[in-house]
Design a protein around this motif. Structure first.
Motif, PDB file in Angstrom:
ATOM      1  N   PRO A   1       0.916  -1.219   4.514  1.00  0.00           N
ATOM      2  CA  PRO A   1       1.070  -0.874   5.929  1.00  0.00           C
ATOM      3  C   PRO A   1       1.093   0.635   6.146  1.00  0.00           C
ATOM      4  N   ALA A   2       0.665   1.047   7.316  1.00  0.00           N
ATOM      5  CA  ALA A   2       0.597   2.476   7.622  1.00  0.00           C
ATOM      6  C   ALA A   2       1.982   3.111   7.670  1.00  0.00           C
ATOM      7  N   ASP A   3       3.011   2.339   8.003  1.00  0.00           N
ATOM      8  CA  ASP A   3       4.365   2.884   8.108  1.00  0.00           C
ATOM      9  C   ASP A   3       5.189   2.708   6.837  1.00  0.00           C
ATOM     10  N   LYS A   4       4.513   2.630   5.702  1.00  0.00           N
ATOM     11  CA  LYS A   4       5.232   2.470   4.425  1.00  0.00           C
ATOM     12  C   LYS A   4       6.208   3.629   4.218  1.00  0.00           C
ATOM     13  N   PRO A   5       7.324   3.397   3.518  1.00  0.00           N
ATOM     14  CA  PRO A   5       8.373   4.416   3.379  1.00  0.00           C
ATOM     15  C   PRO A   5       8.135   5.403   2.243  1.00  0.00           C
ATOM     16  N   PHE A   6       6.983   6.055   2.238  1.00  0.00           N
ATOM     17  CA  PHE A   6       6.691   7.044   1.201  1.00  0.00           C
ATOM     18  C   PHE A   6       7.372   8.358   1.534  1.00  0.00           C
TER      19      PHE A   6
END
Length: 450
Positions: free
Chosen positions: A366-371
């Motif tokens: 997903p684009a909102d991954k917590p990287f």
């Protein structure tokens, strides 16, 4: 007269009990005696028996610190924070000239009124970042009270640090970075004018430094994070975890092309396994490395830090004998590691399925991954038969089922379409990829499942 005498006696008894139980007040409720401000220029003042910090534009994080240092302790206080303002309680923290010119660094009890709700989590200020976010602790996330007083409790015993919010267990870590330091109340820097003037308050601040064992809380049962690099804690060992890399040698790892570790392209540095910078070619320098053993059902965790523009990956179900080509990487399912903002591979593939965290060239993260750029991030891969999950920093970002018609359709539409039985092997090696870019690995652990 008798009533006054009784009140006086009760007051004397209460005072004696307070002295006997060993708790010390860190704030007298009247002024800031015993404290000093460092870092930024946010304002602290005493209002109605509480320390109130007020946010201010164009200043870095500000800290009201104790003048004394503390090692093992139990710390309690109440806090209240305006919505929109992040804050924290520093402990075992320091400000040293040799560390970023005196920047405050160390453990922080998070105060977080946002929808993320990580109040009570443990952050390592100006150093490693998050040690214990509340992504796996829903009960603690629900415990925070908006626009009201909340109670914080911190227990620091040797390498074990635990926190509570309003009596609910929040965090539990093992870490060996700092054994002593000051306690501080943070007013976070702000970047928006509408946050100027927001406030955070603390009161009833007390600490216990003696007879700690008798006051120690029982084990809570929440997940414990072992933050001591390349070690297995007693709790982890009891749960079946093992190190896949010992942090010192190349034991357990070999080249995917030969029965020994590569002679170039990789090195060990201060407890880190490093892929060296080359020309960015896939397995063109030292080449990929794989575990000497194969694995079937497991939970694998790997912490990684990428440099600017870097490309790498963690592969599983790897069987090198099916790839006999002289160049390139070994074939297997891949947890992609990539600088999405710089590396051109991020724009290839379909719908972002070559970006960080993705099942490479198959399923996009997903684009909102917590990287977290610039920090170590934790990749977790869970395999239970044909069910597979990718997690990033304790948040599940992908799940899929292999060995079925849908899986075969994904493969047929990918770069792996010509590889017979791709991703359907029952067992395989774990692989760390050399893609010619500098990448750091540590804390590589595995727990085999039934």
């Amino acid at each position: 007269m008798k009533k006054q005498l009784l009140i006086l006696m009760m007051g004397c008894i209460a005072g004696t009990m307070s002295a006997q139980d060993g708790w010390q007040s860190l704030f007298n409720g009247k002024n800031l005696k015993g404290w000093k401000v460092i870092g930024g220029e946010a304002e602290y003042k005493v209002v109605d028996g509480a320390i109130v910090g007020t946010s201010r534009m164009n200043t870095p994080n500000t800290f009201l610190t104790t003048k004394k240092q503390y090692g093992d302790f139990i710390l309690e206080m109440e806090f209240k924070v305006d919505d929109g303002l992040n804050s924290g309680i520093q402990f075992r923290s320091n400000s040293k000239k040799e560390y970023q010119d005196g920047r405050v660094h160390g453990y922080q009890y998070e105060i977080d009124p946002s929808s993320r709700a990580w109040s009570g989590g443990i952050y390592d200020e100006a150093r490693l970042g998050w040690l214990y976010p509340l992504t796996t602790n829903a009960e603690a996330q629900k415990a925070f009270k908006h626009n009201d007083w909340n109670k914080a409790r911190i227990e620091a015993f040797g390498n074990n640090i635990r926190t509570w919010i309003n009596g609910v267990p929040a965090a539990d870590i093992l870490d060996a970075q700092d054994a002593t330091g000051f306690i501080a109340l943070q007013v976070h820097s702000i970047g928006k004018e509408e946050l100027a003037g927001k406030q955070v308050a603390w009161r009833n601040i007390r600490i216990l430094t003696t007879n700690l064992e008798s006051a120690k809380s029982p084990q809570s049962g929440i997940v414990q994070h072992n933050c001591i690099p390349n070690t297995i804690s007693g709790r982890e060992a009891a749960e079946g975890w093992k190190l896949l890399w010992d942090g010192k040698t190349t034991n357990g790892w070999i080249s995917h092309r030969a029965p020994k570790f590569p002679e170039k392209g990789w090195h060990i540095e201060n407890g880190l396994l490093v892929v060296e910078k080359a020309d960015g070619a896939e397995s063109g320098n030292g080449g990929d490395i794989i575990t000497t053993e194969k694995y079937k059902n497991f939970v694998l965790t790997v912490e990684f830090r990428i440099t600017r523009g870097a490309n790498s990956g963690v592969k599983y179900f790897v069987n090198p004998d099916i790839n006999n080509e002289p160049g390139g990487s070994a074939i297997g399912c891949e947890f992609q590691i990539l600088d999405d903002n710089v590396h051109p591979d991020a724009k290839l593939g379909v719908n972002g399925n070559r970006k960080l965290g993705s099942l490479y060239d198959l399923i996009p993260a997903p684009a909102d991954k917590p990287f977290r750029p610039g920090f170590f991030n934790k990749a977790t891969i869970v395999v239970k038969g044909n069910q597979v999950e990718h997690w990033l920093n304790d948040v599940k970002i992908i799940e899929y089922t292999r060995n079925n018609q849908m899986w075969d359709a994904f493969v047929d539409y990918s770069k792996y379409k010509d590889w017979v039985n791709f991703g359907n092997f029952e067992t395989g090696h774990i692989l760390l990829q050399d893609h010619g870019d500098e990448v750091y690995f540590k804390n590589i652990k595995i727990k085999e499942l039934e």
